[in-house]
Design an enzyme around this catalytic site. Structure first.
Site, mmCIF file in Angstrom:
data_model
loop_
_atom_site.group_PDB
_atom_site.id
_atom_site.type_symbol
_atom_site.label_atom_id
_atom_site.label_comp_id
_atom_site.label_asym_id
_atom_site.label_seq_id
_atom_site.Cartn_x
_atom_site.Cartn_y
_atom_site.Cartn_z
ATOM 1 N N GLU A 104 -4.830 2.423 2.714
ATOM 2 C CA GLU A 104 -4.953 1.191 3.501
ATOM 3 C C GLU A 104 -5.107 1.476 4.982
ATOM 4 O OE1 GLU A 104 -3.234 -2.254 5.859
ATOM 5 O OE2 GLU A 104 -2.606 -0.159 5.731
ATOM 6 N N GLU A 105 -4.364 2.445 5.485
ATOM 7 C CA GLU A 105 -4.241 2.625 6.931
ATOM 8 C C GLU A 105 -5.506 3.160 7.588
ATOM 9 O OE1 GLU A 105 -1.970 1.368 8.483
ATOM 10 O OE2 GLU A 105 -0.034 1.504 7.484
ATOM 11 N N ASP A 133 3.479 -6.685 3.191
ATOM 12 C CA ASP A 133 3.126 -5.771 4.281
ATOM 13 C C ASP A 133 3.239 -6.428 5.652
ATOM 14 O OD1 ASP A 133 2.287 -3.405 5.476
ATOM 15 O OD2 ASP A 133 0.155 -3.796 5.152
ATOM 16 N N HIS A 190 0.843 -1.214 0.000
ATOM 17 C CA HIS A 190 0.000 0.000 0.000
ATOM 18 C C HIS A 190 0.865 1.246 0.000
ATOM 19 C CE1 HIS A 190 0.450 0.869 4.375
ATOM 20 N NE2 HIS A 190 0.357 -0.434 4.557
ATOM 21 N N ASP A 220 0.125 4.434 1.198
ATOM 22 C CA ASP A 220 -0.002 5.442 2.252
ATOM 23 C C ASP A 220 0.754 5.035 3.508
ATOM 24 O OD1 ASP A 220 -1.922 3.349 2.518
ATOM 25 O OD2 ASP A 220 -3.054 4.543 3.949
#
Length: 487
Positions: free
Chosen positions: A146-147, A170, A77, A79
């Site tokens: 994503e976060e 990840d 991801h 971000d």
């Protein structure tokens, strides 16, 4: 500390990570990193698509002789979590991350580093831009936001990807292969209150809880670290009972997936007991230092004089709020009975705010069992509904169930043993990976997750181990070389 990453190995990964660290990319402010990824693809002649959800998809044909291998999708991801120390002046939407080499680790100066998931993105770019890496048909999926809700994974439509294997980059412990993860659920609470005038004969104070390590609410939740919201409301409850404290406002915690490190409140107490109030606060700090010894030794509870607030929360709403927050489940709820050391169900009391007639509380619930996740949501809703609040349980996503017969799992176990002379740990993770969501629209995907060692993600203490990045890169290249043949 050395600010130069040039001397680190593997050079191709660290060069890309250094570039990424200079691009602002907090969640929901991803325009610059997306533009960087598209520009990199254009520069290196890589096929690139940006979908409606803001995900970047890259494609590269197989190297000669690898055309008959299964198509692989590398996934990360774009971000990062924007967290900083209280004394650090930093704008995550504008400023580059100040990266430092600190012995065996790379970290940032007073902020999150963004190795979660910048190292994964860097490795993907290094593979896609290389003319030497051997691989079959290759795609990369770099997801958006994503976060703060896995928006990119949720918005990924079926038919966008062709590969048969998804390798998520990840994870955060080198030497471990992840084959499952927890699902999540957001509990959003809203209350309203009547604003009262501040009576005469009361003195105003500002309470600040700080000095806590915080961390990732999935990965670090089992470490027993302090939650600033829980600590603040522990003091509010005690002082409400023992010295007539009245509450004006609260601002505690931050992101849903970060254990709260700081929380503040503006309060008033009768002039006659202001010294008692200070004594209670000092006493709680001493108690907390003992309770969190060896875990959160730097915890502080600071009391300073404050400007007289314009209004107070009415007494009934104050009582309901304080009791509900005190009673809200937080931390580890249940450990996994079949996988020692793995959290099965947890809750993070992430955010509490009160001001201008409105109270908001946010919790992130995680569980590898949907039934326990739903039950925990119902418990939290029950606590706050008794306080007269509106509760929304939303944003739920499924976990990722392990597949012991996964072909890529067996391939990667053999590759790790060949490279490093030992068997990797095969496990699941309590954090939410995007695999479960992506698998909703791509149920036939064979999925696995691995990565280098990253400690304390989602906090300014985040750091990535240099040597583990080298092993991660070796392993990724071996994985690409050894991808199974199409049946």
């Amino acid at each position: 500390m050395n600010t130069n990453l040039d001397g680190l190995s593997p050079r191709e990964v660290w060069e890309k990570f250094a570039e990424i660290a200079r691009v602002p990319r907090p969640s929901r402010h991803e325009e610059a990193i997306r533009a960087y990824l598209v520009a990199e693809a254009r520069t290196h002649g890589i096929a690139c698509t940006v979908d409606d959800a803001g995900n970047v998809i890259l494609r590269k044909p197989a190297t000669p002789g690898m055309e008959s291998r299964k198509g692989i999708i590398l996934q990360a991801h774009m971000d990062m979590v924007p967290q900083k120390n209280g004394d650090k002046r930093f704008d995550f939407t504008k400023d580059p991350i100040e990266v430092r080499v600190d012995g065996e680790w790379v970290r940032a100066d007073g902020t999150t580093l963004g190795a979660d998931n910048g190292i994964g993105v860097a490795a993907i770019l290094a593979v896609m831009e290389s003319e030497d890496v051997v691989h079959g048909p290759l795609e990369a999926l770099i997801t958006a936001t994503e976060e703060t809700g896995m928006d990119g994974a949720r918005g990924l439509k079926g038919g966008m990807l062709d590969g048969e294997i998804l390798v998520n980059l990840d994870s955060e412990t080198e030497g471990e292969l992840y084959v499952g993860c927890a699902g999540g659920l957001d509990a959003s609470v809203r209350m309203t209150y009547r604003e009262d005038i501040v009576p005469e004969g009361y003195k105003a104070f500002w309470i600040a809880v700080g000095g806590l390590k915080g961390g990732h609410s999935g990965i670090d939740i089992h470490l027993g670290r302090g939650n600033a919201n829980r600590i603040l409301f522990r003091l509010l409850r005690k002082c409400e009972r023992e010295c007539g404290l009245r509450l004006a406002s609260v601002d505690g915690g931050g992101l849903r997936n970060a254990i709260p490190r700081e929380a503040t409140a503006t309060v008033v107490v009768p002039d006659a007991v202001s010294d008692v109030f200070r004594t209670l606060a000092a006493g709680l700090e001493s108690v907390l230092k003992e309770e969190f010894r060896g875990v959160d030794d730097a915890v502080t509870v600071r009391i300073t004089d404050a400007r007289r607030p314009d209004s107070l929360i009415d007494p009934q709403s104050q009582r309901q709020l304080i009791r509900a927050v005190r009673g809200c489940p937080d931390g580890v709820i249940r450990m996994n009975p079949s996988m020692p050391g793995l959290v099965q169900t947890s809750s993070n009391l992430a955010r509490v705010t009160a001001g201008s007639g409105e109270i908001l509380v946010h919790c992130l619930l995680r569980s590898s069992l949907d039934s326990e996740k739903a039950d925990l949501g119902d418990r939290i809703a029950g606590v706050f509904e008794l306080a007269g609040a509106e509760v929304a349980l939303e944003g739920g996503y499924d976990g990722w169930n392990p597949n012991p017969d996964s072909p890529i799992l067996h391939t990667m176990i053999a590759s790790y043993e060949s490279l490093f002379g030992r068997r990797p740990v095969v496990t699941a993770i309590h954090a939410g990976l995007e695999c479960g969501i992506i698998g909703t629209n791509y149920p036939a995907l064979d999925m696995i997750s691995f990565g280098p060692t990253i400690l304390h993600p989602h906090s300014p203490d985040e750091k990535v181990n240099v040597a583990s990045v080298g092993r991660f890169w070796q392993y990724l290249l071996a994985t690409l070389r050894n991808v199974p043949f199409r049946s």
